[in-house]
Design a protein around this motif. Structure first.
Motif, PDB file in Angstrom:
ATOM      1  N   GLU A   1       0.841  -1.209   0.000  1.00 40.38           N
ATOM      2  CA  GLU A   1       0.000   0.000   0.000  1.00 40.38           C
ATOM      3  C   GLU A   1       0.870   1.252   0.000  1.00 40.38           C
ATOM      4  O   GLU A   1       0.576   2.244  -0.685  1.00 40.38           O
ATOM      5  CB  GLU A   1      -0.910  -0.004   1.229  1.00 40.38           C
ATOM      6  N   LEU A   2       1.950   1.192   0.763  1.00 40.05           N
ATOM      7  CA  LEU A   2       2.864   2.328   0.835  1.00 40.05           C
ATOM      8  C   LEU A   2       3.459   2.631  -0.542  1.00 40.05           C
ATOM      9  O   LEU A   2       3.530   3.797  -0.961  1.00 40.05           O
ATOM     10  CB  LEU A   2       3.976   2.021   1.840  1.00 40.05           C
ATOM     11  N   LEU A   3       3.847   1.607  -1.252  1.00 38.24           N
ATOM     12  CA  LEU A   3       4.432   1.791  -2.577  1.00 38.24           C
ATOM     13  C   LEU A   3       3.413   2.368  -3.556  1.00 38.24           C
ATOM     14  O   LEU A   3       3.760   3.181  -4.420  1.00 38.24           O
ATOM     15  CB  LEU A   3       4.990   0.471  -3.094  1.00 38.24           C
ATOM     16  N   GLN A   4       2.183   1.943  -3.433  1.00 40.69           N
ATOM     17  CA  GLN A   4       1.129   2.503  -4.269  1.00 40.69           C
ATOM     18  C   GLN A   4       0.966   3.998  -4.020  1.00 40.69           C
ATOM     19  O   GLN A   4       0.828   4.793  -4.958  1.00 40.69           O
ATOM     20  CB  GLN A   4      -0.206   1.782  -3.997  1.00 40.69           C
ATOM     21  N   GLN A   5       1.022   4.374  -2.755  1.00 39.13           N
ATOM     22  CA  GLN A   5       0.886   5.790  -2.378  1.00 39.13           C
ATOM     23  C   GLN A   5       2.065   6.602  -2.930  1.00 39.13           C
ATOM     24  O   GLN A   5       1.885   7.712  -3.450  1.00 39.13           O
ATOM     25  CB  GLN A   5       0.820   5.928  -0.859  1.00 39.13           C
ATOM     26  N   ILE A   6       3.268   6.041  -2.832  1.00 36.09           N
ATOM     27  CA  ILE A   6       4.456   6.740  -3.348  1.00 36.09           C
ATOM     28  C   ILE A   6       4.352   6.903  -4.862  1.00 36.09           C
ATOM     29  O   ILE A   6       4.666   7.962  -5.405  1.00 36.09           O
ATOM     30  CB  ILE A   6       5.740   5.967  -2.983  1.00 36.09           C
ATOM     31  N   ALA A   7       3.908   5.864  -5.542  1.00 35.27           N
ATOM     32  CA  ALA A   7       3.774   5.905  -7.004  1.00 35.27           C
ATOM     33  C   ALA A   7       2.827   7.011  -7.434  1.00 35.27           C
ATOM     34  O   ALA A   7       2.970   7.586  -8.523  1.00 35.27           O
ATOM     35  CB  ALA A   7       3.293   4.556  -7.520  1.00 35.27           C
ATOM     36  N   GLN A   8       1.864   7.335  -6.577  1.00 37.64           N
ATOM     37  CA  GLN A   8       0.903   8.393  -6.874  1.00 37.64           C
ATOM     38  C   GLN A   8       1.403   9.773  -6.450  1.00 37.64           C
ATOM     39  O   GLN A   8       0.699  10.765  -6.593  1.00 37.64           O
ATOM     40  CB  GLN A   8      -0.425   8.087  -6.174  1.00 37.64           C
ATOM     41  N   GLY A   9       2.668   9.814  -5.920  1.00 34.61           N
ATOM     42  CA  GLY A   9       3.262  11.094  -5.559  1.00 34.61           C
ATOM     43  C   GLY A   9       3.046  11.529  -4.125  1.00 34.61           C
ATOM     44  O   GLY A   9       3.261  12.703  -3.794  1.00 34.61           O
ATOM     45  N   ASN A  10       2.658  10.588  -3.268  1.00 36.58           N
ATOM     46  CA  ASN A  10       2.426  10.906  -1.860  1.00 36.58           C
ATOM     47  C   ASN A  10       3.765  11.079  -1.144  1.00 36.58           C
ATOM     48  O   ASN A  10       4.476  10.112  -0.888  1.00 36.58           O
ATOM     49  CB  ASN A  10       1.611   9.785  -1.200  1.00 36.58           C
ATOM     50  N   GLU A  11       4.112  12.320  -0.825  1.00 38.23           N
ATOM     51  CA  GLU A  11       5.408  12.607  -0.213  1.00 38.23           C
ATOM     52  C   GLU A  11       5.496  12.104   1.223  1.00 38.23           C
ATOM     53  O   GLU A  11       6.580  11.759   1.693  1.00 38.23           O
ATOM     54  CB  GLU A  11       5.690  14.106  -0.279  1.00 38.23           C
ATOM     55  N   THR A  12       4.374  12.068   1.921  1.00 34.06           N
ATOM     56  CA  THR A  12       4.381  11.551   3.299  1.00 34.06           C
ATOM     57  C   THR A  12       4.716  10.069   3.308  1.00 34.06           C
ATOM     58  O   THR A  12       5.500   9.593   4.139  1.00 34.06           O
ATOM     59  CB  THR A  12       3.010  11.776   3.962  1.00 34.06           C
ATOM     60  N   ALA A  13       4.139   9.343   2.371  1.00 37.79           N
ATOM     61  CA  ALA A  13       4.436   7.914   2.258  1.00 37.79           C
ATOM     62  C   ALA A  13       5.902   7.706   1.897  1.00 37.79           C
ATOM     63  O   ALA A  13       6.574   6.819   2.445  1.00 37.79           O
ATOM     64  CB  ALA A  13       3.532   7.277   1.206  1.00 37.79           C
ATOM     65  N   PHE A  14       6.393   8.528   0.989  1.00 38.35           N
ATOM     66  CA  PHE A  14       7.802   8.395   0.604  1.00 38.35           C
ATOM     67  C   PHE A  14       8.717   8.697   1.783  1.00 38.35           C
ATOM     68  O   PHE A  14       9.736   8.038   1.967  1.00 38.35           O
ATOM     69  CB  PHE A  14       8.127   9.345  -0.554  1.00 38.35           C
ATOM     70  N   ARG A  15       8.333   9.688   2.591  1.00 37.28           N
ATOM     71  CA  ARG A  15       9.145  10.034   3.762  1.00 37.28           C
ATOM     72  C   ARG A  15       9.219   8.861   4.729  1.00 37.28           C
ATOM     73  O   ARG A  15      10.277   8.584   5.317  1.00 37.28           O
ATOM     74  CB  ARG A  15       8.557  11.262   4.467  1.00 37.28           C
ATOM     75  N   CYS A  16       8.126   8.167   4.888  1.00 37.88           N
ATOM     76  CA  CYS A  16       8.112   6.986   5.756  1.00 37.88           C
ATOM     77  C   CYS A  16       9.040   5.903   5.209  1.00 37.88           C
ATOM     78  O   CYS A  16       9.818   5.298   5.950  1.00 37.88           O
ATOM     79  CB  CYS A  16       6.688   6.456   5.869  1.00 37.88           C
ATOM     80  N   PHE A  17       8.948   5.673   3.907  1.00 37.50           N
ATOM     81  CA  PHE A  17       9.814   4.697   3.232  1.00 37.50           C
ATOM     82  C   PHE A  17      11.280   5.092   3.383  1.00 37.50           C
ATOM     83  O   PHE A  17      12.135   4.266   3.706  1.00 37.50           O
ATOM     84  CB  PHE A  17       9.408   4.647   1.752  1.00 37.50           C
ATOM     85  N   PHE A  18      11.561   6.356   3.152  1.00 37.71           N
ATOM     86  CA  PHE A  18      12.918   6.896   3.265  1.00 37.71           C
ATOM     87  C   PHE A  18      13.463   6.716   4.684  1.00 37.71           C
ATOM     88  O   PHE A  18      14.586   6.241   4.878  1.00 37.71           O
ATOM     89  CB  PHE A  18      12.900   8.381   2.892  1.00 37.71           C
TER      90      PHE A  18
END
Length: 201
Positions: A11-28
């Protein structure tokens, strides 16, 4: 929102793929310490590891549309970081070969007919003039390496800079000296400089 070791990574990757910066920050935030430790072991340089980690996640972000198709995100991160670390080490090795070649030309230990046509006094005067136009740190690194014969590791310890940064400074200085010589001397020895860079870069 995304905690506990990325419990729903798909789900997190899906959010990042859509440009969700908060999700990317969590991944990072989750993967950065792991990737940093891995890269630092490869490069043995904290400064290089920090830069490579940043480049790794920049690539992940700019290629984020492909993330939903990644089965193992952690492995994906490691592969990108490994490749960037290897590229960095290859660049350092290539630059070091260039420096070794040019140091030989400075010392006169390399037999080169073009360089021999340049009168040594004018040659070194021009080099000194070029160095005086550079920032103090670059002059210092160059003199410690060329004139004091210190290794990159010794210079890095004295100045508190990474070994790769010392290497980069020396390459920058040599590029500037080459450019300066091209502008201020019509002597044929300039061809030696140009041919050396063409062969080694």
């Amino acid at each position: 929102m995304y905690v506990d070791g990325l419990h729903n990574e798909k789900e997190l990757l899906q959010q990042i793929a859509q440009g969700n910066e908060t999700a990317f920050r969590c991944f990072f935030d989750h993967y950065t310490p792991l990737i940093f430790t891995f890269v630092e072991r490869l490069t043995r340089s904290k400064a290089d590891a920090e830069e490579i980690v940043q480049d790794t996640f920049m690539k992940i972000w700019t290629s984020r549309e492909s993330l939903p198709f990644i089965d193992k995100p952690g492995h994906y991160c490691y592969v990108i970081a490994r490749n960037k670390a290897l590229d960095n080490m290859r660049k350092i090795a290539r630059d070091q070969r260039l420096l070794d070649r040019l140091w030989l030309s400075f010392s006169g230990e390399e037999d080169n007919s073009l360089e021999n046509e340049l009168q040594s006094q004018e040659y070194y005067q021009l080099i000194d003039q070029a160095l005086l136009r550079l920032p103090r740190q670059k002059q210092l690194v160059f003199n410690m390496s060329r004139r004091e014969g210190l290794s990159h590791i010794e210079i890095s310890r004295r100045l508190g800079l990474s070994k790769s940064r010392i290497n980069n400074i020396l390459v920058e200085v040599l590029k500037y000296i080459k450019s300066f010589l091209e502008q201020h001397s019509a002597l044929i020895a300039i061809g030696f400089w140009i041919s050396s860079w063409d062969q080694l870069l």
